[in-house]
Write a protein that holds these residues in place. Sequence first.
Motif, mmCIF file in Angstrom:
data_model
loop_
_atom_site.group_PDB
_atom_site.id
_atom_site.type_symbol
_atom_site.label_atom_id
_atom_site.label_comp_id
_atom_site.label_asym_id
_atom_site.label_seq_id
_atom_site.Cartn_x
_atom_site.Cartn_y
_atom_site.Cartn_z
ATOM 1 N N ASP A 274 -6.368 -8.657 -3.951
ATOM 2 C CA ASP A 274 -5.055 -8.332 -3.415
ATOM 3 C C ASP A 274 -5.195 -8.132 -1.915
ATOM 4 O O ASP A 274 -6.247 -7.676 -1.435
ATOM 5 C CB ASP A 274 -4.496 -7.069 -4.060
ATOM 6 C CG ASP A 274 -2.984 -6.964 -3.908
ATOM 7 O OD1 ASP A 274 -2.268 -7.276 -4.869
ATOM 8 O OD2 ASP A 274 -2.533 -6.591 -2.803
ATOM 9 N N ALA A 275 -4.140 -8.451 -1.176
ATOM 10 C CA ALA A 275 -4.167 -8.301 0.279
ATOM 11 C C ALA A 275 -3.960 -6.864 0.723
ATOM 12 O O ALA A 275 -4.277 -6.520 1.862
ATOM 13 C CB ALA A 275 -3.095 -9.193 0.908
ATOM 14 N N SER B 293 0.827 -1.217 0.000
ATOM 15 C CA SER B 293 0.000 0.000 0.000
ATOM 16 C C SER B 293 0.855 1.258 0.000
ATOM 17 O O SER B 293 0.452 2.297 -0.540
ATOM 18 C CB SER B 293 -0.939 -0.007 1.204
ATOM 19 O OG SER B 293 -1.940 -1.001 1.074
ATOM 20 N N PRO C 61 -4.842 -3.030 0.821
ATOM 21 C CA PRO C 61 -5.954 -2.121 0.517
ATOM 22 C C PRO C 61 -5.583 -0.994 -0.434
ATOM 23 O O PRO C 61 -6.390 -0.615 -1.299
ATOM 24 C CB PRO C 61 -6.358 -1.583 1.896
ATOM 25 C CG PRO C 61 -5.893 -2.614 2.865
ATOM 26 C CD PRO C 61 -4.634 -3.179 2.279
ATOM 27 N N VAL D 39 -5.693 -2.232 -4.032
ATOM 28 C CA VAL D 39 -7.060 -2.430 -4.519
ATOM 29 C C VAL D 39 -7.723 -1.090 -4.832
ATOM 30 O O VAL D 39 -8.408 -0.935 -5.852
ATOM 31 C CB VAL D 39 -7.882 -3.232 -3.490
ATOM 32 C CG1 VAL D 39 -9.365 -3.250 -3.853
ATOM 33 C CG2 VAL D 39 -7.350 -4.659 -3.398
ATOM 34 N N ASN E 128 -10.370 -7.043 -1.516
ATOM 35 C CA ASN E 128 -9.273 -7.414 -0.623
ATOM 36 C C ASN E 128 -9.424 -8.879 -0.238
ATOM 37 O O ASN E 128 -10.439 -9.270 0.349
ATOM 38 C CB ASN E 128 -9.301 -6.563 0.643
ATOM 39 C CG ASN E 128 -8.717 -5.184 0.419
ATOM 40 O OD1 ASN E 128 -9.409 -4.196 0.530
ATOM 41 N ND2 ASN E 128 -7.437 -5.121 0.083
#
Length: 255
Positions: free
Chosen positions: A65-66, A7, A68, A71, A89
């Motif tokens: 996707d893990a 992120s 945030p 995403v 997520n």
Amino acid sequence: MSNPDWSATSDDYARHRQGFPPRFFDMIAAEGLFAPGMRVLDIGTGTGAVARALAARGAEVTGIDAAPGQVEAARRLAEEQGLAIRFDNALAERNGQPDGAFDLVVAAQCWHWFDRRLAPAEAKRVLKQGGALLICHHDWMPDPGSVAHASEFLIEAHNPRWRMGRGSGMYPAWSDDMRLAGLRGIAFAGFDHETIYSHEDWRGRVRASNGVGAAMAPDAVARFDAEHAALLKARFPDDPLRVPHRVFAIWGRRP
């Protein structure tokens, strides 16, 4: 090295990191892995570069996707392109998708971050019979004397814990992950090509890597970037840069 915070790189990732070249998508179509109308799950989607490319070619795509931030960036970029893609997520190892729902599961630039026992089993679960898991990479090649080689040494100087440089762009070990999960018909393909980056975009591309923006504090990233800019100006003055890359793909099918 601890897991990267993707992120933290999302802005640079979305702006500067180039996706797979058109030849890659022609290749997977020629291999019978992709056709318009297919249902595709893109795991570890990042900012959705592969998801968007496949949706633009007529696929019905879900990306997970893990991170945030990734995403959020993926949703924004898809909306800007007018593409209807669902982004969520979720983990590759527990993707939350129904059994036998997809013709193709894609993992681009991300397989090494997953649990290599659980992720292929989960991919197999959500594939239709005859559907394929496709693992693919688009890696810069750190040839001696190249800009990628110099940039990697600078990453190591600023982040001594980083151990992912000097790669070959080849990942034959992924075939064992597929085989042990019960996938069959395993095959490989790939090619080398040059990617064109301006100095600004190359700096952003490197900042978006797991050894820099995803691993360092913001002030450390700023120091790295200033030194990287000076290195490019002194040793690689041509702008844009021609950066050697390798595309690698491996796939197997659910019997």
